[in-house]
Design a protein around this motif. Structure first.
Motif, PDB file in Angstrom:
ATOM      1  N   ASP A   1     -17.429   9.176  13.887  1.00 48.44           N
ATOM      2  CA  ASP A   1     -18.940   8.853  12.523  1.00 48.44           C
ATOM      3  C   ASP A   1     -17.848   8.618  11.132  1.00 48.44           C
ATOM      4  OD1 ASP A   1     -18.106  11.437  12.962  1.00 48.44           O
ATOM      5  OD2 ASP A   1     -19.941  12.573  12.844  1.00 48.44           O
ATOM      6  N   VAL A   2     -16.693   8.676  11.813  1.00 50.09           N
ATOM      7  CA  VAL A   2     -16.134   8.215  10.314  1.00 50.09           C
ATOM      8  C   VAL A   2     -15.968   6.831   9.902  1.00 50.09           C
ATOM      9  CG1 VAL A   2     -14.522   9.364   9.192  1.00 50.09           C
ATOM     10  CG2 VAL A   2     -15.508  10.884   9.999  1.00 50.09           C
ATOM     11  N   LYS A   3     -15.381   5.902   9.447  1.00 52.01           N
ATOM     12  CA  LYS A   3     -14.951   4.816   8.977  1.00 52.01           C
ATOM     13  C   LYS A   3     -13.914   5.167   7.858  1.00 52.01           C
ATOM     14  CE  LYS A   3     -17.983   2.216   6.755  1.00 52.01           C
ATOM     15  NZ  LYS A   3     -18.940   1.765   6.511  1.00 52.01           N
ATOM     16  N   LEU A   4     -13.020   4.095   7.579  1.00 55.81           N
ATOM     17  CA  LEU A   4     -11.998   3.952   6.810  1.00 55.81           C
ATOM     18  C   LEU A   4     -12.094   2.427   6.469  1.00 55.81           C
ATOM     19  CD1 LEU A   4      -9.534   5.369   5.035  1.00 55.81           C
ATOM     20  CD2 LEU A   4      -8.538   4.838   7.439  1.00 55.81           C
ATOM     21  N   THR A   5     -12.072   1.922   5.110  1.00 58.18           N
ATOM     22  CA  THR A   5     -12.098   1.155   4.556  1.00 58.18           C
ATOM     23  C   THR A   5     -10.767   1.380   3.876  1.00 58.18           C
ATOM     24  OG1 THR A   5     -14.306   0.551   4.095  1.00 58.18           O
ATOM     25  CG2 THR A   5     -12.666  -0.415   2.999  1.00 58.18           C
ATOM     26  N   VAL A   6      -9.432   0.230   4.622  1.00 52.90           N
ATOM     27  CA  VAL A   6      -7.893   0.190   4.046  1.00 52.90           C
ATOM     28  C   VAL A   6      -8.181  -0.964   2.251  1.00 52.90           C
ATOM     29  CG1 VAL A   6      -7.470   1.353   5.370  1.00 52.90           C
ATOM     30  CG2 VAL A   6      -7.164  -0.653   6.110  1.00 52.90           C
ATOM     31  N   ILE A   7      -7.183  -0.850   1.982  1.00 52.08           N
ATOM     32  CA  ILE A   7      -7.040  -1.884   0.636  1.00 52.08           C
ATOM     33  C   ILE A   7      -5.780  -1.544   0.101  1.00 52.08           C
ATOM     34  CG2 ILE A   7      -7.817  -3.353  -1.088  1.00 52.08           C
ATOM     35  CD1 ILE A   7     -10.551  -1.561  -1.150  1.00 52.08           C
ATOM     36  N   PRO A   8      -4.611  -2.116   1.061  1.00 54.02           N
ATOM     37  CA  PRO A   8      -2.605  -1.943   0.677  1.00 54.02           C
ATOM     38  C   PRO A   8      -3.204  -3.008  -0.663  1.00 54.02           C
ATOM     39  CG  PRO A   8      -3.538  -3.143   2.709  1.00 54.02           C
ATOM     40  CD  PRO A   8      -5.112  -3.042   2.133  1.00 54.02           C
ATOM     41  N   GLU A   9      -1.716  -2.805  -1.710  1.00 52.48           N
ATOM     42  CA  GLU A   9      -2.003  -3.119  -2.650  1.00 52.48           C
ATOM     43  C   GLU A   9      -1.739  -5.325  -2.300  1.00 52.48           C
ATOM     44  OE1 GLU A   9       0.172  -3.387  -6.429  1.00 52.48           O
ATOM     45  OE2 GLU A   9       0.527  -2.417  -5.109  1.00 52.48           O
ATOM     46  N   PRO A  10      -2.651  -5.971  -2.735  1.00 55.68           N
ATOM     47  CA  PRO A  10      -2.663  -7.478  -2.819  1.00 55.68           C
ATOM     48  C   PRO A  10      -1.470  -7.994  -2.770  1.00 55.68           C
ATOM     49  CG  PRO A  10      -3.487  -6.774  -4.792  1.00 55.68           C
ATOM     50  CD  PRO A  10      -3.578  -5.219  -4.142  1.00 55.68           C
ATOM     51  N   ARG A  11      -0.567  -8.474  -2.004  1.00 58.36           N
ATOM     52  CA  ARG A  11       0.840  -9.135  -2.863  1.00 58.36           C
ATOM     53  C   ARG A  11       0.615 -10.942  -2.407  1.00 58.36           C
ATOM     54  NH1 ARG A  11       2.359  -5.049  -0.160  1.00 58.36           N
ATOM     55  NH2 ARG A  11       4.554  -4.927   0.492  1.00 58.36           N
ATOM     56  N   LEU A  12       0.868 -11.365  -3.631  1.00 67.04           N
ATOM     57  CA  LEU A  12       0.605 -12.821  -3.727  1.00 67.04           C
ATOM     58  C   LEU A  12       0.841 -13.777  -2.992  1.00 67.04           C
ATOM     59  CD1 LEU A  12       2.206 -12.957  -7.953  1.00 67.04           C
ATOM     60  CD2 LEU A  12      -0.809 -12.944  -7.359  1.00 67.04           C
ATOM     61  N   SER A  13       1.998 -13.633  -2.419  1.00 65.75           N
ATOM     62  CA  SER A  13       2.464 -14.217  -0.936  1.00 65.75           C
ATOM     63  C   SER A  13       1.054 -14.740   0.034  1.00 65.75           C
ATOM     64  CB  SER A  13       3.817 -13.889  -0.726  1.00 65.75           C
ATOM     65  OG  SER A  13       3.587 -12.824  -0.596  1.00 65.75           O
ATOM     66  N   PHE A  14       0.472 -13.563  -0.024  1.00 66.93           N
ATOM     67  CA  PHE A  14      -0.764 -13.426   0.912  1.00 66.93           C
ATOM     68  C   PHE A  14      -1.933 -14.627   0.541  1.00 66.93           C
ATOM     69  CE2 PHE A  14      -4.560 -11.848   3.469  1.00 66.93           C
ATOM     70  CZ  PHE A  14      -4.057 -11.899   4.692  1.00 66.93           C
ATOM     71  N   PHE A  15      -1.989 -15.004  -0.793  1.00 66.97           N
ATOM     72  CA  PHE A  15      -3.337 -15.802  -1.149  1.00 66.97           C
ATOM     73  C   PHE A  15      -2.505 -16.792  -1.470  1.00 66.97           C
ATOM     74  CE2 PHE A  15      -3.878 -10.964  -1.991  1.00 66.97           C
ATOM     75  CZ  PHE A  15      -5.085 -10.883  -1.387  1.00 66.97           C
ATOM     76  N   SER A  16      -3.764 -18.340  -1.343  1.00 66.69           N
ATOM     77  CA  SER A  16      -3.764 -19.343  -1.805  1.00 66.69           C
ATOM     78  C   SER A  16      -3.609 -19.474  -3.053  1.00 66.69           C
ATOM     79  CB  SER A  16      -4.260 -19.907  -0.523  1.00 66.69           C
ATOM     80  OG  SER A  16      -6.035 -19.912  -0.863  1.00 66.69           O
TER      81      SER A  16
ATOM     82  N   ASP B   1      -1.856 -21.785  -8.865  1.00 67.79           N
ATOM     83  CA  ASP B   1      -0.857 -21.376  -9.789  1.00 67.79           C
ATOM     84  C   ASP B   1      -1.997 -19.951  -9.889  1.00 67.79           C
ATOM     85  OD1 ASP B   1      -4.065 -21.438 -10.913  1.00 67.79           O
ATOM     86  OD2 ASP B   1      -3.544 -23.001 -11.939  1.00 67.79           O
ATOM     87  N   ILE B   2      -1.257 -19.261 -10.905  1.00 72.15           N
ATOM     88  CA  ILE B   2      -1.684 -17.021 -10.695  1.00 72.15           C
ATOM     89  C   ILE B   2      -2.918 -16.828 -10.710  1.00 72.15           C
ATOM     90  CG2 ILE B   2      -0.734 -17.134 -13.298  1.00 72.15           C
ATOM     91  CD1 ILE B   2       0.265 -14.370 -10.268  1.00 72.15           C
ATOM     92  N   GLU B   3      -3.422 -18.004 -11.432  1.00 73.60           N
ATOM     93  CA  GLU B   3      -4.733 -17.676 -11.820  1.00 73.60           C
ATOM     94  C   GLU B   3      -5.912 -18.285 -10.884  1.00 73.60           C
ATOM     95  OE1 GLU B   3      -3.175 -19.657 -13.809  1.00 73.60           O
ATOM     96  OE2 GLU B   3      -3.392 -18.270 -15.778  1.00 73.60           O
ATOM     97  N   GLU B   4      -5.108 -18.959  -9.602  1.00 75.09           N
ATOM     98  CA  GLU B   4      -6.269 -18.905  -8.883  1.00 75.09           C
ATOM     99  C   GLU B   4      -5.921 -17.929  -7.608  1.00 75.09           C
ATOM    100  OE1 GLU B   4      -5.460 -22.966  -7.072  1.00 75.09           O
ATOM    101  OE2 GLU B   4      -6.814 -23.991  -8.074  1.00 75.09           O
ATOM    102  N   LYS B   5      -4.483 -17.470  -7.252  1.00 71.15           N
ATOM    103  CA  LYS B   5      -4.231 -16.633  -6.781  1.00 71.15           C
ATOM    104  C   LYS B   5      -4.763 -15.168  -7.054  1.00 71.15           C
ATOM    105  CE  LYS B   5      -0.011 -18.296  -4.560  1.00 71.15           C
ATOM    106  NZ  LYS B   5       0.780 -17.358  -3.675  1.00 71.15           N
TER     107      LYS B   5
END
Length: 240
Positions: free
Chosen positions: A113-128, A131-135
């Motif tokens: 009955d316990v939910k864990l939501t995990v949000i590691p620090e985002p890595r820019l290489s993980f995102f399309s 330029d940096i603004e789009e990422k």
């Protein structure tokens, strides 16, 4: 449910004895009973270290193995300059340890009955993005998608969020305020998750995040990492 929230240990050769003391103290507390899980909210490592007798890597690994024999441990990746991709995999092969990277971000039922939501620090290489603004735009969408997905379970008694990174409106121990950069977590997104507790890592001074309905804390570095840090190190024990 009772869990320990700890972050920013920054284990390294130069901090070997401090790291071993922290892991030993955690084990001693868990042997007393009543702790269901330990949440490591990022930056367990200070940087990548070699597997050698001089580095102390094997001593840290042995101490962590002994700890996870007593209590289950869950870890998220922190800042990329501290925790390179794959640097936590030495723990993920242990039977009572679960490690979450960017690709694992989302919600999990960790007890019936316990939910864990995990949000590691985002890595820019993980995102399309071209330029940096789009990422940065992709990162903000990623945050919102995780928050929306955290609502998909029904019937859970408790909801815990674990996040490593900067949160809107926070202040570092040196008094510098968190800016409005593209990786900063908005308060509105955290609030929308309707969690019981938000366990954060990254800011080294212990701090309660203001402006949220949910109790949200940075546990602080254990022990203080830099010469200018004067706070006492420790962890936060939470019972829901």
């Amino acid at each position: 449910m009772t869990f320990i929230h700890i972050a920013d240990i920054h284990a390294s050769t130069s901090r070997l004895e401090e790291t071993l003391k922290v892991l030993s103290s955690l084990k001693e507390r868990c042997l007393e009973g009543g702790v269901d899980s330990i949440l490591f909210a990022g930056d367990f490592w200070d940087f990548t270290i070699s597997n050698s007798a001089q580095s102390g890597f094997n001593r840290i690994l042995r101490a962590f193995f002994d700890l996870q024999e007593v209590v289950e441990c869950r870890m998220i990746y922190g800042t990329p300059t501290h925790e390179a991709d794959g640097s936590l995999e030495c723990f993920s092969i242990m039977p009572n340890v679960k490690v979450y990277g960017c690709k694992d971000a989302g919600s999990y039922l960790i007890f019936p009955d316990v939910k864990l939501t995990v949000i590691p620090e985002p890595r820019l290489s993980f995102f399309s993005g071209k330029d940096i603004e789009e990422k940065h735009s992709q990162i903000q969408k990623w945050y919102k998608d995780i928050a929306e997905g955290s609502k998909k379970y029904n019937g859970e008694k408790h909801h815990i969020v674990m996040f490593h990174g900067e949160i809107e409106g926070c202040t570092y121990q040196n008094g510098v305020e968190v800016g409005d950069g593209g990786t900063v977590m908005p308060l509105s997104v955290l609030d929308s998750m309707e969690a019981d507790y938000i366990a954060c890592g990254h800011i080294h001074g212990r701090m309660k995040v203001k402006g949220l309905k949910t109790p949200c804390w940075y546990s602080g570095s254990v022990p203080p990492k830099n010469f200018g840090e004067t706070h006492g190190g420790g962890w936060i024990e939470v019972t829901l």
